[in-house]
Design an enzyme around this catalytic site. Structure first.
Site, PDB file in Angstrom:
ATOM      1  N   HIS A   1      -9.348   1.003   5.294  1.00  0.00           N
ATOM      2  CA  HIS A   1      -7.997   1.173   5.862  1.00  0.00           C
ATOM      3  C   HIS A   1      -8.101   2.125   7.052  1.00  0.00           C
ATOM      4  CE1 HIS A   1      -3.837   2.463   6.341  1.00  0.00           C
ATOM      5  NE2 HIS A   1      -3.513   1.313   5.770  1.00  0.00           N
TER       6      HIS A   1
ATOM      7  N   SER B   1       3.874  -2.326  10.167  1.00  0.00           N
ATOM      8  CA  SER B   1       5.343  -2.345  10.243  1.00  0.00           C
ATOM      9  C   SER B   1       5.943  -3.703   9.878  1.00  0.00           C
ATOM     10  CB  SER B   1       5.820  -1.884  11.631  1.00  0.00           C
ATOM     11  OG  SER B   1       5.367  -0.569  11.891  1.00  0.00           O
TER      12      SER B   1
ATOM     13  N   ASN C   1       0.875  -1.174   0.000  1.00  0.00           N
ATOM     14  CA  ASN C   1       0.000   0.000   0.000  1.00  0.00           C
ATOM     15  C   ASN C   1       0.911   1.223   0.000  1.00  0.00           C
ATOM     16  OD1 ASN C   1      -1.811   2.042   0.491  1.00  0.00           O
ATOM     17  ND2 ASN C   1      -2.145   1.499   2.655  1.00  0.00           N
TER      18      ASN C   1
ATOM     19  N   GLU D   1      -4.965  -5.076  10.920  1.00  0.00           N
ATOM     20  CA  GLU D   1      -3.918  -4.070  11.070  1.00  0.00           C
ATOM     21  C   GLU D   1      -4.143  -3.301  12.372  1.00  0.00           C
ATOM     22  OE1 GLU D   1      -2.104  -2.856   7.072  1.00  0.00           O
ATOM     23  OE2 GLU D   1      -3.907  -1.672   7.344  1.00  0.00           O
TER      24      GLU D   1
ATOM     25  N   GLY E   1       2.881   2.163  10.572  1.00  0.00           N
ATOM     26  CA  GLY E   1       3.806   3.271  10.346  1.00  0.00           C
ATOM     27  C   GLY E   1       4.563   3.699  11.593  1.00  0.00           C
TER      28      GLY E   1
HETATM   29  C1  PEP Z   1      -0.463   0.061   6.061  1.00  0.00           C
HETATM   30  O1  PEP Z   1      -0.518   1.222   5.707  1.00  0.00           O
HETATM   31  O2  PEP Z   1      -1.408  -0.678   5.767  1.00  0.00           O
HETATM   32  C2  PEP Z   1       0.703  -0.391   6.824  1.00  0.00           C
HETATM   33  C3  PEP Z   1       0.648  -1.582   7.350  1.00  0.00           C
HETATM   34  O3  PEP Z   1       1.778   0.465   6.922  1.00  0.00           O
HETATM   35  P1  PEP Z   1       3.252   0.119   7.563  1.00  0.00           P
HETATM   36  O4  PEP Z   1       3.686  -1.191   6.977  1.00  0.00           O
HETATM   37  O5  PEP Z   1       4.106   1.265   7.158  1.00  0.00           O
HETATM   38  O6  PEP Z   1       3.043   0.023   9.041  1.00  0.00           O
END
Ligand code: PEP
Length: 267
Positions: free
Chosen positions: A109, A226, A18, A181, A187
């Site tokens: 999201h 992450s 993404n 998530e 992030g």
């Molecule tokens: C995301 O935006 O769905 C995400 C998991 O971001 P990151 O891997 O940077 O934590």
């Protein structure tokens, strides 16, 4: 679940980048060229032992789609509007995504939920729009840090799932992908441990099976938050983690290729 192995076998790992509001159309073409060269030695396993999709910003969908042609790497959208068409300035419809060859679209999201105020009802309306189309929803669910500290993780995730499952039917069930998530891990560099993630994934699986029957055993549940090459293997080897939704590490073609290929070792 009677045979973990059979269920795993029917759930080909899916790794999705993404890109959020990053990378221009020109940059997306350069990314694709480098990424394809890294994946090339394993091209025969793409689509059978692992799947990869990239969700660029909407202006890069067309260019990236062309750059990925013939590679079996799939195109995903980050969002879509729930209405079919009309006076919705700045929005993007399902027909537009289908026309560009998208096979997945993220819905719900956490950045859409928390920065743009998307409710469970709106996410469910987007799922209804996708039902029966050629674009599979990747339904994102997850709790905030406050909710986790209040022991509300499973209740929050269940409500997010229920909103979509209540509003849709068999047509959606067969195409649904879920992404767990935890908002506190997106992030931030903080990753849920494989055990924490597996606990929530197992709860999601239980809900899916109780609501969808057999189909729920085959629904892929991705983990996001992450994920990077160094932690991907441990996460992907959990029995109910069927892939990853990747933000930061998906912006670099070498890291993303390393991460995607890690799924081959666990499939
Ligand atoms: C995301 O935006 O769905 C995400 C998991 O971001 P990151 O891997 O940077 O934590």
């Amino acid at each position: 679940m009677t045979s973990k192995k059979n269920d795993r076998t029917s759930r080909i790992p899916l790794i999705v980048a993404n890109w959020k509001m990053n990378l221009t159309a020109s940059e997306s073409a350069a990314f694709a060229a480098r990424f394809i060269s890294q994946i090339q030695p394993h091209a025969e396993a793409l689509g059978t032992r692992f799947e990869v999709a990239i969700a660029p910003a909407h202006p890069a969908l067309d260019r990236l789609g062309r750059a990925l042609e013939g590679s079996k790497i799939q195109l995903a959208a980050q969002n879509l509007h729930n209405e079919e068409s009309g006076a919705f300035t700045g929005e993007v419809s399902l027909a537009m995504l289908e026309d560009l060859g998208c096979t997945f679209a993220l819905i719900g999201h956490s950045e859409r939920r928390h920065l743009f105020g998307e409710s469970n009802d709106l996410v469910a309306a987007k799922a209804q729009r996708l039902e029966g189309s050629s674009v599979c929803p990747i339904l994102c669910v997850g709790e905030t840090l406050d909710q986790r500290e209040q022991d509300a993780t499973l209740a929050v995730v269940d409500a997010q799932l229920a909103a979509v499952l209540d509003a849709t039917g068999d047509g959606l069930a067969s195409q649904l992908v879920v992404a767990y998530e935890p908002v506190w891990a997106i992030g931030t560099g903080r990753t849920a441990t494989p055990e924490i993630a597996q606990t929530v994934h197992a709860a999601i699986r239980k809900t899916l099976v109780s609501r969808l029957g057999e189909v729920g055993h085959g629904t892929r549940i991705l983990y996001g938050g992450s994920v990077k090459p160094s932690n991907a293997r441990a996460l992907l080897s959990q029995p109910d983690i069927d892939g990853a939704l990747v933000g930061g590490a998906g912006l670099d073609p070498d890291s993303f290729a390393e991460l995607a290929l890690a799924s081959l070792e666990t499939s």
